[in-house]
Design a protein around this motif. Sequence first.
Motif, PDB file in Angstrom:
ATOM      1  N   HIS A  86      12.304  -3.226  12.833  1.00  0.00           N
ATOM      2  CA  HIS A  86      12.982  -3.159  11.498  1.00  0.00           C
ATOM      3  C   HIS A  86      13.424  -1.468  11.076  1.00  0.00           C
ATOM      4  O   HIS A  86      13.918  -1.410   9.797  1.00  0.00           O
ATOM      5  N   ALA A  87      13.032  -0.869  12.047  1.00  0.00           N
ATOM      6  CA  ALA A  87      13.533   0.700  11.867  1.00  0.00           C
ATOM      7  C   ALA A  87      12.659   1.429  10.705  1.00  0.00           C
ATOM      8  O   ALA A  87      13.382   2.088   9.847  1.00  0.00           O
ATOM      9  N   ARG A  88      11.650   1.017  10.588  1.00  0.00           N
ATOM     10  CA  ARG A  88      10.687   1.542   9.421  1.00  0.00           C
ATOM     11  C   ARG A  88       9.481   2.631  10.129  1.00  0.00           C
ATOM     12  O   ARG A  88       8.810   1.969  11.050  1.00  0.00           O
ATOM     13  N   PRO A  89       9.292   3.566   9.720  1.00  0.00           N
ATOM     14  CA  PRO A  89       8.050   4.345   9.931  1.00  0.00           C
ATOM     15  C   PRO A  89       6.905   3.718   9.700  1.00  0.00           C
ATOM     16  O   PRO A  89       6.820   3.004   8.630  1.00  0.00           O
ATOM     17  N   LEU A  90       5.839   4.368  10.269  1.00  0.00           N
ATOM     18  CA  LEU A  90       4.439   3.554  10.310  1.00  0.00           C
ATOM     19  C   LEU A  90       3.476   4.777   9.753  1.00  0.00           C
ATOM     20  O   LEU A  90       3.572   5.822  10.363  1.00  0.00           O
ATOM     21  N   ALA A  91       2.494   4.582   9.116  1.00  0.00           N
ATOM     22  CA  ALA A  91       1.589   5.562   8.596  1.00  0.00           C
ATOM     23  C   ALA A  91      -0.031   4.838   8.429  1.00  0.00           C
ATOM     24  O   ALA A  91      -0.129   4.264   7.409  1.00  0.00           O
ATOM     25  N   PRO A  92      -0.563   5.103   9.452  1.00  0.00           N
ATOM     26  CA  PRO A  92      -2.027   4.374   9.180  1.00  0.00           C
ATOM     27  C   PRO A  92      -2.951   4.756   8.038  1.00  0.00           C
ATOM     28  O   PRO A  92      -2.644   6.179   8.070  1.00  0.00           O
ATOM     29  N   HIS A  93      -3.450   4.118   7.583  1.00  0.00           N
ATOM     30  CA  HIS A  93      -4.502   4.382   6.285  1.00  0.00           C
ATOM     31  C   HIS A  93      -5.661   4.957   6.714  1.00  0.00           C
ATOM     32  O   HIS A  93      -6.203   4.606   7.827  1.00  0.00           O
ATOM     33  N   ASP A  94      -6.376   5.749   5.924  1.00  0.00           N
ATOM     34  CA  ASP A  94      -7.810   6.218   6.092  1.00  0.00           C
ATOM     35  C   ASP A  94      -8.231   6.681   4.799  1.00  0.00           C
ATOM     36  O   ASP A  94      -7.767   8.149   4.487  1.00  0.00           O
TER      37      ASP A  94
END
Length: 400
Positions: free
Chosen positions: A314-322
């Motif tokens: 979907h051409a969306r950026p990803l940002a893992p949580h911590d």
Amino acid sequence: MSKITSLRTIRIPERQNLLWVEVTTDEGLTGLGESFRGSAAVEAVMHDVVAPYLIGRDARRIEAHSRHLLTPYVGFGGSSAEVRAASAVDMALWDLAGQRHGIPIHEALGGAVRDSIRAYNTCAGYDYNSRGAGQRRIGEADAVTGPYDDQVAFFRDAGALAESLLSEGYAAMKIWPFDPHADASGGQMISLEGLKKGLEPFEKIRRAVGDRIEIMAELHSLWSVHAATRICRALEDVGIFWAEDPIGKMDDLESLAELRRAVRVPICGSETLGGKVNFRRALSLGAVDIVMLDLAWCGGLTEGRKIAALAEAHARPLAPHDCTGPVALWAGLHLALHAPTAIFQEVVRATLATWYRDLVTELPVIRNGLVQAPTAPGLGCALNPAVARRDDAIVRESRA
């Protein structure tokens, strides 16, 4: 075959939200996983449900175990205790896979697409979210307990906090000054006075450092669509990078999409969603601009990489949580290095500087605001043996 011979869980009252799981095989290897929130409930699921299934099976069949644990007969929605248990075990199985082959998890996933990833600092304090069920509320009586008590700092002197972060190489920060104004109405509305008060830290940061730092607004799933719309529109003029988890609850994806259509600020969501189907729906509805996932809540690395693929499609950026524990941070880092559209790894400098380092043998290395790719096999860390030896440690083991 790599036969699973035991499953051990460890928790300590000092960090009552955290549970660690160690999965051991007949090769003499031990994989580490971590769960966050409701640790006693997850512990029960581990020994009553997961261990009877897992012990005696082949640790290499990670996909098969993930599908079994995440799609049982009754079915579990969201980030339930069952999903959190499956997530922690999945981390441990990937840790075992990396150790078995002598490679870091990001390589086991298919290889890294970058050598490092940009960190942003969540401006929490030293004990934020780790001891009890609620979020810490800051008041006038709160004292600064150390140089990284960043939650007090963003309420007291947000401009100086931004300067401090820039001096350490951080070029992005996340704050939540609207939270105190939700209680009066249960998040159904925010007054003009509360809106202006919540905007003050953002304005102070811009006056102090201009556009040299990105600012994320955490809204903690506290607000109705009406209130969230008012907040997001007010934030448009300070150039925030995203508004995170603006409505309660974030699995109300139709309402989230309604909000997204009404405002110009990018919407980030959500660490609270469990499983790829919820993320597929969020993306299909156009409800999120940035995909945030928590590997301790969404199903682990196996499910996480599928969510990352959906974000890419979907051409969306990803940002893992911590903002939880050091093992989930390691897991998120491996996915962030591997996933093509990942743009950030969240960190909390207060916890990295203090209690995270007491729990595990190694922590990720951050240089000039960039989290470096680990080279050690598996996750890159083990649980500090002293944790399980504590007098107050609650240790349970299931064996064949």
